[in-house]
Design an enzyme around this catalytic site. Structure first.
Site, short mmCIF file in Angstrom:
data_model
loop_
_atom_site.label_atom_id
_atom_site.label_comp_id
_atom_site.label_asym_id
_atom_site.label_seq_id
_atom_site.Cartn_x
_atom_site.Cartn_y
_atom_site.Cartn_z
N GLY A 190 37.55 37.84 39.77
CA GLY A 190 38.68 37.06 39.12
C GLY A 190 38.79 35.85 40.28
N ASP A 200 35.25 50.87 40.20
CA ASP A 200 36.49 51.01 39.49
C ASP A 200 37.63 51.74 40.12
OD1 ASP A 200 38.36 51.58 37.24
OD2 ASP A 200 36.60 52.82 35.99
N THR A 254 45.61 41.83 33.95
CA THR A 254 46.72 40.78 33.72
C THR A 254 47.06 40.15 32.27
OG1 THR A 254 44.63 39.08 33.92
CG2 THR A 254 45.66 39.94 36.03
N ASP A 280 55.57 37.95 40.65
CA ASP A 280 56.84 37.66 40.41
C ASP A 280 57.39 38.19 39.07
OD1 ASP A 280 55.18 36.16 38.62
OD2 ASP A 280 56.63 34.52 38.41
N TYR A 297 53.64 44.90 31.81
CA TYR A 297 52.86 44.24 32.81
C TYR A 297 53.73 44.42 33.95
CZ TYR A 297 50.79 40.67 36.01
OH TYR A 297 50.48 40.26 37.20
#
Length: 266
Positions: A15, A41, A67, A107, A130
């Site tokens: 990422g 993992d 994400t 956030d 999420y």
């Protein structure tokens, strides 16, 4: 490993944040080790425990995350497996072996109705799966590892890998007119700035427990997605000499998504 070397295990190794952490200025003797899902993992509790016990890192930075905010609405179990259970697995393994842990959160644990920038003591109220999964990850981390450090961040920009601005500029290069949501405010955060802040936090943890377990780490300037898109297109046009496409401001209701977003998550 030399006696002076401090291994830093960074999950989510493919990422943008992990790559920025790899490029950050770590103190002499600290060595970041990036592990992607194929390497480790986080949803595999036994595998996580074995890796930590075998390699004995000085610090774990959990940058692994599911994400896909909209995808999480239909993939609840996978989202919770990575963002909640996986975070808890890392925390349990770290606590059992005396390893420091920094967990990165979001956030999106807030509903965006506060009307002012959020502080760490504000009540959480996620609007989507999420955000729920990330909040549960925070809970599991602190439950398993009371000395762990949680850093909430927001709206990551820059770095290597796909991002909002990358998508906008690709469309601009094709000459497409752009319609971008203008009624969601947040705190855009340069991923390199976040990486530098995490290094500071890591050095603080190495000296002992920090004053609190949770910090907000994000850019100091607020913006909307429309403002970010306009700025990106303007800079691209200036550098390339191309004619910038129009960037039309729209409301969230004009761009329906499976997941509801907070209107103001500054």
């Amino acid at each position: 490993m030399t006696t002076s070397e401090r291994r830093v295990l960074i999950t989510g190794g493919r990422g943008r944040l992990a790559r920025a952490l790899s490029a950050a200025a770590w103190p002499q003797g600290w060595r970041p080790i990036l592990l992607g899902r194929a390497d480790l993992d986080v949803t595999d509790a036994a595998g996580v425990t074995a890796w930590v016990q075998d390699h004995r890192p000085a610090l774990i930075i959990n940058a692994a995350a599911f994400t896909g905010v909209d995808l999480a609405e239909s993939e609840r179990d996978p989202a919770f497996a990575v963002n909640a259970t996986g975070a808890g697995n890392l925390a349990e393994a770290a606590e059992a072996t005396g390893v420091d842990l920094i967990h990165v959160s979001t956030d999106f644990v807030f509903d965006g109705r506060r009307g002012r920038p959020y502080v760490e003591a504000d009540a959480t109220a996620p609007l989507n799966v999420y955000g729920e999964s990330k909040l549960e990850g925070e809970r599991l981390v602190l439950q398993a590892h009371p000395q762990a450090l949680i850093l909430r961040t927001a709206w990551l920009l820059g770095g290597q890998g796909a991002s909002f601005t990358d998508a906008i500029l690709k469309r601009a290069a094709r000459g497409e007119a752009l319609r971008v949501v203008a009624d969601q405010s947040g705190s855009p955060t340069d991923v390199s700035d976040l990486a530098r802040a995490i290094v500071v936090a890591a050095k603080a943890l190495a000296l002992g427990p920090t004053p609190q377990r949770l910090y907000h780490v994000a850019g100091s300037e607020a913006a909307t997605w429309h403002q970010i898109a306009e700025a990106a297109v303007k800079a691209w046009a200036s550098q390339s000499g191309a004619t910038p496409p129009s960037v039309t401001a729209i409301a969230s209701n004009d761009w329906p998504c499976p997941a509801q977003r907070p209107q103001d998550s500054r």
